[in-house]
Design a protein around this motif. Structure first.
Motif, mmCIF file in Angstrom:
data_model
loop_
_atom_site.group_PDB
_atom_site.id
_atom_site.type_symbol
_atom_site.label_atom_id
_atom_site.label_comp_id
_atom_site.label_asym_id
_atom_site.label_seq_id
_atom_site.Cartn_x
_atom_site.Cartn_y
_atom_site.Cartn_z
ATOM 1 N N UNK A 89 0.846 -1.202 0.000
ATOM 2 C CA UNK A 89 0.000 0.000 0.000
ATOM 3 C C UNK A 89 0.880 1.250 0.000
ATOM 4 N N UNK A 90 0.590 2.143 -0.944
ATOM 5 C CA UNK A 90 1.339 3.396 -1.020
ATOM 6 C C UNK A 90 0.865 4.339 0.085
ATOM 7 N N UNK A 91 1.830 4.913 0.793
ATOM 8 C CA UNK A 91 1.498 5.896 1.814
ATOM 9 C C UNK A 91 2.469 7.057 1.772
ATOM 10 N N UNK A 92 1.932 8.256 1.914
ATOM 11 C CA UNK A 92 2.723 9.455 2.114
ATOM 12 C C UNK A 92 2.138 10.135 3.345
ATOM 13 N N UNK A 93 2.971 10.357 4.329
ATOM 14 C CA UNK A 93 2.536 10.920 5.601
ATOM 15 C C UNK A 93 3.249 12.239 5.836
ATOM 16 N N UNK A 94 2.490 13.332 5.697
ATOM 17 C CA UNK A 94 3.064 14.658 5.934
ATOM 18 C C UNK A 94 2.915 15.019 7.408
ATOM 19 N N UNK A 95 3.937 15.630 7.960
ATOM 20 C CA UNK A 95 3.908 16.041 9.361
ATOM 21 C C UNK A 95 4.770 17.278 9.557
ATOM 22 N N UNK A 96 4.660 17.871 10.740
ATOM 23 C CA UNK A 96 5.508 19.001 11.083
ATOM 24 C C UNK A 96 4.831 20.357 11.057
ATOM 25 N N UNK A 97 3.585 20.394 10.652
ATOM 26 C CA UNK A 97 2.875 21.661 10.635
ATOM 27 C C UNK A 97 2.605 22.178 12.035
ATOM 28 N N UNK A 98 2.161 23.416 12.107
ATOM 29 C CA UNK A 98 1.856 24.016 13.395
ATOM 30 C C UNK A 98 1.621 25.496 13.276
ATOM 31 N N UNK A 99 1.573 26.146 14.429
ATOM 32 C CA UNK A 99 1.363 27.591 14.500
ATOM 33 C C UNK A 99 2.705 28.268 14.788
ATOM 34 N N UNK A 100 3.036 29.266 13.973
ATOM 35 C CA UNK A 100 4.301 29.973 14.139
ATOM 36 C C UNK A 100 4.081 31.449 13.849
ATOM 37 N N UNK A 101 4.877 32.296 14.447
ATOM 38 C CA UNK A 101 4.778 33.735 14.187
ATOM 39 C C UNK A 101 5.505 34.097 12.898
ATOM 40 N N UNK A 102 5.135 35.238 12.360
ATOM 41 C CA UNK A 102 5.823 35.757 11.174
ATOM 42 C C UNK A 102 7.321 35.815 11.421
ATOM 43 N N UNK A 103 8.072 35.316 10.441
ATOM 44 C CA UNK A 103 9.519 35.283 10.569
ATOM 45 C C UNK A 103 10.057 33.995 11.155
ATOM 46 N N UNK A 104 9.168 33.157 11.647
ATOM 47 C CA UNK A 104 9.577 31.910 12.261
ATOM 48 C C UNK A 104 9.867 30.823 11.239
ATOM 49 N N UNK A 105 10.157 29.638 11.757
ATOM 50 C CA UNK A 105 10.526 28.506 10.909
ATOM 51 C C UNK A 105 9.745 27.255 11.296
ATOM 52 N N UNK A 106 9.545 26.414 10.303
ATOM 53 C CA UNK A 106 8.978 25.086 10.516
ATOM 54 C C UNK A 106 9.665 24.116 9.568
ATOM 55 N N UNK A 107 9.698 22.863 9.955
ATOM 56 C CA UNK A 107 10.266 21.816 9.096
ATOM 57 C C UNK A 107 9.200 20.759 8.881
#
Length: 133
Positions: free
Chosen positions: A1-19
Motif C-alpha cells: 500500500x502506497x502511503x505518504x505521511x506529511x507532518x511538522x505543521x503548526x502555528x508559528x509567528x511571522x519570521x519563524x521557521x517550521x520543518x
C-alpha cells in the motif's frame, strides 16, 4: 500500500521557521519525484517545491514565492523528504501536501511554474501550517 505521511505543521509567528516531513512507503522511492503543494483557505492548490530523487544531483525546484526561504531535501535511506521553511509569512498559511510523481519534477513544473497534473500520482493527507502576523 502506497502511503505518504506529511507532518511538522503548526502555528508559528511571522519570521519563524517550521520543518515539514513527508514519510513514504509502498513504492520505489528513488524512482519518484516528491513535490510539496499547498492550499490556502478559499484558494486553489499551488505547487511549492519539488525534488527529483532519481537524479544523482537531486534536482530541486521552487515556486517564486518561496525561493530563498524554503529548502527541500531528500533522505533516501529513510525514504523521506523534508521541507525547511524559514522567514515564514502569513501568506504561507495553508494545508501542505506532499505528492509522488513517477515522471519527475519536469512533468509538474514547466514554463516557470508548477501545475496540478495527473503526474502527481500519490498524495499524502496534508499538514496545517498557520503563520500569525
Amino acid at each position: 500500500e502506497v502511503q505518504l505521511q506529511a507532518s511538522g505543521g503548526g502555528l508559528v509567528q511571522t519570521g519563524g521557521s517550521l520543518r515539514l516531513s513527508c514519510a513514504t512507503s509502498g513504492f520505489t522511492f528513488h524512482d519518484y519525484a516528491i513535490a510539496w503543494y499547498r492550499q490556502a483557505p478559499g484558494k486553489e492548490r499551488e505547487g511549492v517545491s519539488c525534488i527529483d530523487n532519481d537524479d544523482h544531483d537531486g534536482n530541486t525546484l521552487y515556486a517564486d514565492s518561496v525561493k530563498g526561504r524554503f529548502t527541500i531535501s531528500s533522505d533516501n535511506a529513510k525514504k523521506m523528504v523534508n521541507l525547511q521553511m524559514n522567514s515564514l509569512k502569513p501568506e504561507d498559511t495553508a494545508i501542505y501536501y506532499c505528492a509522488a510523481a513517477p515522471d519527475g519534477c519536469g512533468w509538474v513544473y514547466y514554463h516557470g511554474r508548477f501545475y496540478d497534473t495527473d503526474s502527481l500520482r500519490y498524495w499524502g493527507q496534508g499538514t496545517l501550517v498557520t503563520v500569525s502576523s
